[in-house]
Write an enzyme that holds these catalytic residues in place. Sequence first.
Site, PDB file in Angstrom:
ATOM      1  N   HIS A  42      38.066  20.441  57.442  1.00  0.00           N
ATOM      2  CA  HIS A  42      39.122  21.174  58.125  1.00  0.00           C
ATOM      3  C   HIS A  42      39.672  22.299  57.265  1.00  0.00           C
ATOM      4  O   HIS A  42      40.211  23.273  57.803  1.00  0.00           O
ATOM      5  CB  HIS A  42      40.235  20.212  58.546  1.00  0.00           C
ATOM      6  CG  HIS A  42      39.864  19.368  59.722  1.00  0.00           C
ATOM      7  ND1 HIS A  42      40.798  18.839  60.590  1.00  0.00           N
ATOM      8  CD2 HIS A  42      38.656  18.962  60.196  1.00  0.00           C
ATOM      9  CE1 HIS A  42      40.178  18.143  61.538  1.00  0.00           C
ATOM     10  NE2 HIS A  42      38.875  18.201  61.307  1.00  0.00           N
ATOM     11  N   VAL A  94      38.842  27.045  58.132  1.00  0.00           N
ATOM     12  CA  VAL A  94      39.997  27.915  58.361  1.00  0.00           C
ATOM     13  C   VAL A  94      40.136  28.853  57.166  1.00  0.00           C
ATOM     14  O   VAL A  94      40.659  28.475  56.113  1.00  0.00           O
ATOM     15  CB  VAL A  94      41.292  27.097  58.567  1.00  0.00           C
ATOM     16  CG1 VAL A  94      42.468  28.027  58.843  1.00  0.00           C
ATOM     17  CG2 VAL A  94      41.122  26.101  59.706  1.00  0.00           C
ATOM     18  N   SER A 146      43.973  25.593  51.895  1.00  0.00           N
ATOM     19  CA  SER A 146      45.114  25.940  52.743  1.00  0.00           C
ATOM     20  C   SER A 146      45.562  24.759  53.597  1.00  0.00           C
ATOM     21  O   SER A 146      46.732  24.657  53.968  1.00  0.00           O
ATOM     22  CB  SER A 146      44.773  27.137  53.632  1.00  0.00           C
ATOM     23  OG  SER A 146      43.663  26.851  54.467  1.00  0.00           O
ATOM     24  N   HIS A 153      30.073  11.556  60.805  1.00  0.00           N
ATOM     25  CA  HIS A 153      30.743  10.604  61.689  1.00  0.00           C
ATOM     26  C   HIS A 153      30.108   9.222  61.643  1.00  0.00           C
ATOM     27  O   HIS A 153      30.440   8.357  62.453  1.00  0.00           O
ATOM     28  CB  HIS A 153      30.763  11.132  63.125  1.00  0.00           C
ATOM     29  CG  HIS A 153      31.749  12.230  63.341  1.00  0.00           C
ATOM     30  ND1 HIS A 153      31.927  12.863  64.552  1.00  0.00           N
ATOM     31  CD2 HIS A 153      32.623  12.827  62.486  1.00  0.00           C
ATOM     32  CE1 HIS A 153      32.865  13.787  64.435  1.00  0.00           C
ATOM     33  NE2 HIS A 153      33.304  13.791  63.189  1.00  0.00           N
ATOM     34  N   THR A 154      29.230   9.002  60.708  1.00  0.00           N
ATOM     35  CA  THR A 154      28.736   7.646  60.463  1.00  0.00           C
ATOM     36  C   THR A 154      29.800   6.796  59.774  1.00  0.00           C
ATOM     37  O   THR A 154      29.666   5.574  59.681  1.00  0.00           O
ATOM     38  CB  THR A 154      27.446   7.672  59.624  1.00  0.00           C
ATOM     39  OG1 THR A 154      26.886   6.364  59.561  1.00  0.00           O
ATOM     40  CG2 THR A 154      27.705   8.155  58.205  1.00  0.00           C
ATOM     41  N   THR A 197      27.732   0.115  61.519  1.00  0.00           N
ATOM     42  CA  THR A 197      27.994   0.076  60.072  1.00  0.00           C
ATOM     43  C   THR A 197      29.132   1.053  59.776  1.00  0.00           C
ATOM     44  O   THR A 197      28.907   2.125  59.211  1.00  0.00           O
ATOM     45  CB  THR A 197      26.737   0.452  59.271  1.00  0.00           C
ATOM     46  OG1 THR A 197      26.265   1.737  59.709  1.00  0.00           O
ATOM     47  CG2 THR A 197      25.638  -0.575  59.461  1.00  0.00           C
ATOM     48  N   ASP A 246      25.201   6.069  56.435  1.00  0.00           N
ATOM     49  CA  ASP A 246      23.780   5.880  56.711  1.00  0.00           C
ATOM     50  C   ASP A 246      23.411   6.693  57.946  1.00  0.00           C
ATOM     51  O   ASP A 246      24.163   7.578  58.367  1.00  0.00           O
ATOM     52  CB  ASP A 246      23.458   4.391  56.885  1.00  0.00           C
ATOM     53  CG  ASP A 246      24.306   3.717  57.966  1.00  0.00           C
ATOM     54  OD1 ASP A 246      24.823   4.436  58.864  1.00  0.00           O
ATOM     55  OD2 ASP A 246      24.465   2.482  57.930  1.00  0.00           O
TER      56      ASP A 246
END
Length: 344
Positions: A81, A85, A91, A208-209, A263, A268
Amino acid sequence: MNTKTVKSMAGIVLSQISLVALFPLCICYQTHQSTSSVASLSPQFYENSCPNAQAIVQSYVANAYFNDPRMAASILRLHFHDCFVNGCDASVLLDSSGTMESEKRSNANRDSARGFEVIDEIKSALENECPETVSCADLLALVARDSIVICGGPSWEVYLGRRDAREASLIGSMENIPSPESTLQTILTMFNFQGLDLTDLVALLGSHTIGNSRCIGFRQRLYNHTGNNDPDQTLNQDYASMLQQGCPISGNDQNLFNLDYVTPTKFDNYYYKNLVNFRGLLSSDEILFTQSIETMEMVKYYAENEGAFFEQFAKSMVKMGNISPLTGTDGEIRRICRRVNHDV
């Protein structure tokens, strides 16, 4: 090593700490700078000015993870994030002050961004070791790498030498960070704007694992995905029923669900395996498998080849970490990451 041991080590001479003791064994991928705009960044940037910097960061990341395994994904998310930006300039860490509105107030960060206290703690330790030397922007890049490693993911050399912004951009945070309901084209446009391509997109979403999403982030998929009170047809029905038990049509907005239900704390390739089985939690994840033949093939490849995912993820993390860094005399080295120096 137990949590008590790690805590006791945090304040001692950290140059002697073994990385093997703090982190699981991992594969370290070599990556290379490719643009002149980041030529002043170097993995050895603090070799003389703060030789213990990386050991200090690694120790505190380990401590934070042992106290709260969710923290690995949280501080990794801060780096994403931040870089999206106005570049990787820390920041995202700035609090509102005077006329400056913090990026923490954006939809992407409000009520969900966390880990700021961990960053404060590490920065304080770095200031004690090497005053006004290690930037908050470099700190975010290091904790992102170390969070991946401690969860069993790949490692890579972090290029260092970024400086910190003196301004935040609430508008930039509102406009440049994808939402859980973004279309694939919208996400790709945002990535392209940062100099990242489709390969980077598919690999980086593999983060996102690990991590969680609140019920409010995916409820629409369960009950009203098309606006006609229909659930998302690309969501496995058994998985949807399980999610509905903790995420009803109203209420329980803040209930947390694992992004990878198989998991959830291990880095992974199960993220991709879940997408193949239509068990991606967020719409913005599952669309990688349903809205493009090209991304579908990449998802299937990474689902079958964890090593290939790890290698590309490391490359894409370096590439993302090099987005528009402040170097030389631009910006500053903040003494406290939440405030610019003239406010300290």
